[in-house]
Each structure stands twice: as C-alpha cells, then as structure tokens.
Design a protein around this motif. Sequence first.
Motif, PDB file in Angstrom:
ATOM      1  N   THR A  80       0.813  -1.215   0.000  1.00 20.63           N
ATOM      2  CA  THR A  80       0.000   0.000   0.000  1.00 20.63           C
ATOM      3  C   THR A  80       0.848   1.268   0.000  1.00 20.63           C
ATOM      4  OG1 THR A  80      -1.700  -1.167   1.275  1.00 20.63           O
ATOM      5  CG2 THR A  80      -1.883   1.221   1.155  1.00 20.63           C
ATOM      6  N   ASP A  81       0.791   2.033  -1.074  1.00 17.21           N
ATOM      7  CA  ASP A  81       1.386   3.377  -1.163  1.00 17.21           C
ATOM      8  C   ASP A  81       2.808   3.447  -0.618  1.00 17.21           C
ATOM      9  OD1 ASP A  81      -0.684   4.670  -2.464  1.00 17.21           O
ATOM     10  OD2 ASP A  81      -1.737   5.174  -0.614  1.00 17.21           O
ATOM     11  N   ARG A  82       3.614   2.466  -0.935  1.00 18.74           N
ATOM     12  CA  ARG A  82       4.975   2.469  -0.395  1.00 18.74           C
ATOM     13  C   ARG A  82       5.827   3.586  -0.992  1.00 18.74           C
ATOM     14  NH1 ARG A  82       6.126  -1.838   2.805  1.00 18.74           N
ATOM     15  NH2 ARG A  82       7.586  -0.339   3.691  1.00 18.74           N
ATOM     16  N   GLY A  83       5.347   4.198  -2.074  1.00 17.79           N
ATOM     17  CA  GLY A  83       6.061   5.331  -2.636  1.00 17.79           C
ATOM     18  C   GLY A  83       5.795   6.635  -1.901  1.00 17.79           C
TER      19      GLY A  83
ATOM     20  N   ASN B 106      -7.697  -1.050   1.218  1.00 17.27           N
ATOM     21  CA  ASN B 106      -6.433  -0.531   1.748  1.00 17.27           C
ATOM     22  C   ASN B 106      -6.037   0.767   1.064  1.00 17.27           C
ATOM     23  OD1 ASN B 106      -6.111  -2.261  -0.590  1.00 17.27           O
ATOM     24  ND2 ASN B 106      -3.901  -2.130  -0.317  1.00 17.27           N
ATOM     25  N   ASP B 107      -6.291   0.862  -0.246  1.00 17.64           N
ATOM     26  CA  ASP B 107      -5.970   2.088  -0.980  1.00 17.64           C
ATOM     27  C   ASP B 107      -6.905   3.232  -0.600  1.00 17.64           C
ATOM     28  OD1 ASP B 107      -3.729   1.725  -2.968  1.00 17.64           O
ATOM     29  OD2 ASP B 107      -4.927  -0.031  -3.446  1.00 17.64           O
ATOM     30  N   ILE B 108      -8.148   2.901  -0.293  1.00 22.31           N
ATOM     31  CA  ILE B 108      -9.092   3.931   0.155  1.00 22.31           C
ATOM     32  C   ILE B 108      -8.681   4.444   1.529  1.00 22.31           C
ATOM     33  CG2 ILE B 108     -11.485   4.371   0.832  1.00 22.31           C
ATOM     34  CD1 ILE B 108     -12.315   2.247  -1.244  1.00 22.31           C
ATOM     35  N   LEU B 109      -8.397   3.513   2.444  1.00 19.17           N
ATOM     36  CA  LEU B 109      -8.039   3.903   3.807  1.00 19.17           C
ATOM     37  C   LEU B 109      -6.744   4.707   3.854  1.00 19.17           C
ATOM     38  CD1 LEU B 109      -8.235   3.845   6.887  1.00 19.17           C
ATOM     39  CD2 LEU B 109      -7.204   1.560   6.832  1.00 19.17           C
ATOM     40  N   SER B 110      -5.766   4.354   3.035  1.00 19.43           N
ATOM     41  CA  SER B 110      -4.469   5.031   3.108  1.00 19.43           C
ATOM     42  C   SER B 110      -4.616   6.530   2.910  1.00 19.43           C
ATOM     43  CB  SER B 110      -3.502   4.455   2.073  1.00 19.43           C
ATOM     44  OG  SER B 110      -3.897   4.763   0.752  1.00 19.43           O
ATOM     45  N   ARG B 111      -5.567   6.943   2.081  1.00 18.01           N
ATOM     46  CA  ARG B 111      -5.805   8.376   1.874  1.00 18.01           C
ATOM     47  C   ARG B 111      -6.215   9.047   3.174  1.00 18.01           C
ATOM     48  NH1 ARG B 111      -8.695   8.246  -4.078  1.00 18.01           N
ATOM     49  NH2 ARG B 111      -9.669   6.376  -3.283  1.00 18.01           N
TER      50      ARG B 111
ATOM     51  N   VAL C 226     -13.498   1.703  -8.363  1.00 20.86           N
ATOM     52  CA  VAL C 226     -13.147   1.149  -7.056  1.00 20.86           C
ATOM     53  C   VAL C 226     -12.238   2.095  -6.283  1.00 20.86           C
ATOM     54  CG1 VAL C 226     -11.868  -0.684  -5.880  1.00 20.86           C
ATOM     55  CG2 VAL C 226     -13.472  -1.262  -7.684  1.00 20.86           C
ATOM     56  N   LEU C 227     -11.229   2.646  -6.963  1.00 21.44           N
ATOM     57  CA  LEU C 227     -10.224   3.478  -6.288  1.00 21.44           C
ATOM     58  C   LEU C 227     -10.445   4.965  -6.507  1.00 21.44           C
ATOM     59  CD1 LEU C 227      -6.992   1.410  -7.033  1.00 21.44           C
ATOM     60  CD2 LEU C 227      -8.585   1.216  -5.117  1.00 21.44           C
ATOM     61  N   THR C 228     -11.583   5.348  -7.102  1.00 20.31           N
ATOM     62  CA  THR C 228     -11.893   6.752  -7.372  1.00 20.31           C
ATOM     63  C   THR C 228     -10.719   7.436  -8.074  1.00 20.31           C
ATOM     64  OG1 THR C 228     -12.929   6.668  -5.175  1.00 20.31           O
ATOM     65  CG2 THR C 228     -13.149   8.721  -6.383  1.00 20.31           C
TER      66      THR C 228
ATOM     67  N   MET D 202      -9.486  14.882  -6.680  1.00 26.01           N
ATOM     68  CA  MET D 202     -10.587  14.185  -7.336  1.00 26.01           C
ATOM     69  C   MET D 202     -11.475  13.496  -6.301  1.00 26.01           C
ATOM     70  SD  MET D 202     -12.151  13.148 -10.125  1.00 26.01           S
ATOM     71  CE  MET D 202     -11.121  13.074 -11.608  1.00 26.01           C
ATOM     72  N   PHE D 203     -10.867  12.844  -5.334  1.00 31.46           N
ATOM     73  CA  PHE D 203     -11.599  12.111  -4.302  1.00 31.46           C
ATOM     74  C   PHE D 203     -12.507  13.036  -3.499  1.00 31.46           C
ATOM     75  CE2 PHE D 203     -11.570  10.042   0.028  1.00 31.46           C
ATOM     76  CZ  PHE D 203     -12.371   8.966  -0.314  1.00 31.46           C
ATOM     77  N   GLU D 204     -11.987  14.189  -3.071  1.00 32.41           N
ATOM     78  CA  GLU D 204     -12.790  15.091  -2.252  1.00 32.41           C
ATOM     79  C   GLU D 204     -13.859  15.810  -3.082  1.00 32.41           C
ATOM     80  OE1 GLU D 204      -9.546  17.103  -0.563  1.00 32.41           O
ATOM     81  OE2 GLU D 204      -9.229  18.510  -2.215  1.00 32.41           O
ATOM     82  N   ILE D 205     -13.578  16.046  -4.362  1.00 32.16           N
ATOM     83  CA  ILE D 205     -14.577  16.673  -5.220  1.00 32.16           C
ATOM     84  C   ILE D 205     -15.754  15.732  -5.445  1.00 32.16           C
ATOM     85  CG2 ILE D 205     -15.000  17.339  -7.626  1.00 32.16           C
ATOM     86  CD1 ILE D 205     -12.308  18.799  -7.536  1.00 32.16           C
ATOM     87  N   ILE D 206     -15.467  14.467  -5.751  1.00 36.58           N
ATOM     88  CA  ILE D 206     -16.543  13.492  -5.909  1.00 36.58           C
ATOM     89  C   ILE D 206     -17.299  13.302  -4.594  1.00 36.58           C
ATOM     90  CG2 ILE D 206     -17.001  11.035  -6.290  1.00 36.58           C
ATOM     91  CD1 ILE D 206     -14.857  11.068  -8.451  1.00 36.58           C
ATOM     92  N   SER D 207     -16.549  13.289  -3.477  1.00 42.26           N
ATOM     93  CA  SER D 207     -17.167  13.073  -2.159  1.00 42.26           C
ATOM     94  C   SER D 207     -17.928  14.292  -1.651  1.00 42.26           C
ATOM     95  CB  SER D 207     -16.093  12.690  -1.141  1.00 42.26           C
ATOM     96  OG  SER D 207     -15.450  11.485  -1.503  1.00 42.26           O
ATOM     97  N   SER D 208     -17.758  15.438  -2.293  1.00 36.82           N
ATOM     98  CA  SER D 208     -18.510  16.635  -1.880  1.00 36.82           C
ATOM     99  C   SER D 208     -20.001  16.458  -2.110  1.00 36.82           C
ATOM    100  CB  SER D 208     -18.021  17.860  -2.649  1.00 36.82           C
ATOM    101  OG  SER D 208     -18.421  17.808  -4.015  1.00 36.82           O
ATOM    102  N   GLN D 209     -20.358  15.579  -3.055  1.00 42.10           N
ATOM    103  CA  GLN D 209     -21.758  15.266  -3.385  1.00 42.10           C
ATOM    104  C   GLN D 209     -22.548  16.526  -3.742  1.00 42.10           C
ATOM    105  OE1 GLN D 209     -23.092  13.059   0.091  1.00 42.10           O
ATOM    106  NE2 GLN D 209     -22.291  11.154  -0.739  1.00 42.10           N
TER     107      GLN D 209
END
Length: 454
Positions: free
Chosen positions: A208-211, A247-252, A321-323, A336-343
């Motif tokens: 998960t996001d090791r970079g 795991n990719d969703i949570l890491s954010r 799946v990963l937005t 992108m994630f927060e814009i989509i989640s703004s609803q």
Amino acid sequence: MCENSKKPNESGKHLTIDEKAAANFVDCSKLSGESPVQISERTRALSNDVWETFFDADGRVVNESALRKAVFKGGIDYRIRKEVWSFLFGLYPFSSTRREREALSAENDARYQALKMRWKELVQTFEPPVNPDIPESIPLYLRECQSCNAELNELNAQGNHEQEVPLVGEDRVVFLTLTAKFHAHRQPVDMVKLRQSIRVIDKDVPRTDRGQVYFEGKGNQNLLVLRDILITYSAYHQDVGYVQGMNDILSRFLIVLGSEAEAYWCFTNYMDSVKGDFLDDGMLNKIEHVRLLLRKMDEHLYNHFEAHDMGDMLFVHRWLVLTFKREFPFEDALTMFEIISSQHLELSSMEAERERERQRAKELERDGGEFHVQVVDMNTNYSFEVFVCLAVLKEYKNELLKSSEISSVYNTIHSLSMKMDLNIILMRAEELFFKYCRKSVEDCFQVVDLEKIS
C-alpha cells in the motif's frame, strides 16, 4: 487546453506538489468549442480564509451546501484538508460546536480503542498461537515492524516524557472507556470470516502506497496502523468484511488525517456510503451505469465497444473502485476524491433540477408555450463519478476507436495513467452532467410530441 499556473516560483525553483495544489488555477475561457465556462469555472482550492467564513461564533458550519459547492469547484488547500475532511466525511456534524467536537473526539478515540482491543483479544483466544521461532509463520512486514517497534519502545523507556493532559476530565475519560468497552463486547464477531480477512489484509498492506513518505521504509509503523484499522473495520462490518481496494481507500484517510481513530471513523463513514459497490454485484451495477450513460451520450463509441465484444466495459472497474487513484498523481487524486465526495453535483441535487427547469422553459418557448406533460426520464443512479468515467472515455475517444480488442483498450487505459489533466477531465464531466440534464428534458418533450402526432 486549459492554462494551469504550474510555474516556477519567484526564485526560479519549481514548486512542490503541495505548492502547485495551492497555486493551481484553470482559465476556462481558453477552452475551444462549447466552453464549460458557460456552466461553471474551476476555481482555486478552498483556502483557509474562505474556510473560516463558514463558521459562526460557536464554531458551527453555517452553510453546508455552500461549503460542499466550494469543495466541488476547486478541491481543498492541502493546509486545511485535514480539518475540512473531518466534516466532509462525517467525523463531526456540520452543526457541532467547538466544545462538542472536543467531546466527540474523546468519545471516538475511546470507542475505536475498545473495538480494536476486543478483536485482538478474540484473535488471541481463538487463533492458534504463532510460533515466533518460525519466520514463515509471521508476514515479513509484521516482523520488520515489530522489530522496529521494540527498538522505539526501548528508546522511549530511556527518555523522560511528560504525561499528556487529557482533553476532558479524568472521570469523563473513565466513563468513556467503560462505555466503549461495554459497547465493543456487545458486537458479534465471526472469527472464521475475520481470519479470512486478516490473511488477505496481510497480503495487501505491504503493497500500500509504499512510494509515499508516510508508508515508505523498512519497518514502517504506519503499516501496523493501517492493518489495525482494516482488521477493526472488517471485524465489525462482516456484511462487507475486507475486499481488496479498501487498503488504498483507507491510506488516503490515514495520510491526510494522521490519526488512527479519526481515519477509522472517516473511513467507516465513507464505506457506509459506498459499501454496496463491494457487495456481490454492486460494482457490476455501477459499471452498468457507465455503460448505459455512454449509450445515451455517445452512441458511436458505445456501438464500437459492443461490436468488438467489449460492451461489458469492465476496464472502468479500477477507476470506480479506487476513485481514479491510479490515474493521477497523488495530490491530484486526493482532489478528485474530495470533489466526488462533496456530493454537490448529483442528479438529485438542486443544481440538476435548476438546469432541467431552464431547459423546460426553452422547450416550451420553442413550442410556442404549449403545455406539455412532464415525463420523468432521468436515472438518478448516475453519480458524478460515472460522469467522470464518461468524460475520460470521450476525451480519448479517438484512441479508443482504434482499439478493436480488449487488450488494446486496456493498454490505452493504462497509458493514460498520470498523463491526464485533472481540471480538463473535471470540466468535461461537469459539462456532460448538465448536458445529460438538458437531454433528459429534450427527450421528454420528444416523447410527448410523438404522442401528439400519433
């Protein structure tokens, strides 16, 4: 193309990712053709100065709708992202005061710790003990993290540390802890399902996001935190359990919030809104929405996919799946994630109905003001992320039309990763959203006209 203000700073040095996010601005008037500026301009990220104007004297957010719109228009400045996400993802109610949030913070922390301790006790009770002398019995990343953790504990034991002062009174802390433990022990846990989830989690966590700095390096303790949150969620949400991608969703959440308990609750709230996508045919249903919307908005490209046995459009699965986390640099993916989640822009929103009303007025004027029966022909299941998928497909339509087999489509899709302009895609998606609103009204009037003719 839009002109982004991603320029060197005054010293001539290139801006960092965070500085670019703070400075980024798109001049929509530079777009050719039917400019989305007629619909909306992408603006600067929500700044601290603007953010503070949303609060009243007691710390309540006084205009949730306007805040969601501000987030949708430009995302959030990285310097206030943690605070805004706390509201956006339900950690705190928008109507809560500052004092209420202090109490909620202590309660959330106590509840999370109790839930985590509960499943750990159950695992020790029901799981056969792991033999520490057999390296294969413990995942490598866990051995590395535990080794580093032992060293940290030894260093901490040698130092002198002041005791932290609790946010609330001592009696209140005792009460919260007892209440949280009582609640946790009442939650049923299916240990068979939990064991299965843990095995998959231990495969996904090390990748998960090791970079990202937050997770890089051998023995990174944040991997243990990520693991604990995922297991805690799967233990008490066994209708979903753990599914790859979580795991990719949570890491954010963990990177942005930097708090284990806060990340858990925001992740849980977010999953409540999307968990249907992780159940049985949930994601297939969302992909079907993309397929149906494409058929309505671009029949040419839709027919191309159908003619070459690609009509199931499973190639958009990763996007949904990963937005779009794999399609943009990390900072842009957060935006992108927060814009989509703004609803803010959904087909059930006031913005959609306003556009439909404007189109109804135009159609009535065109037909001489005659009365028409309003036929509802709009699928409100088309969430904004579905329009983002459509925007990408249409933006790269020419390349996709050259693909006559699925492997070629996947190659085209993968080649777009990290090369797309976030703001162009967002504006195209917004344009398509409003175009769909107008088209739904036009189609309704056409249906009524056909009924009159017959």
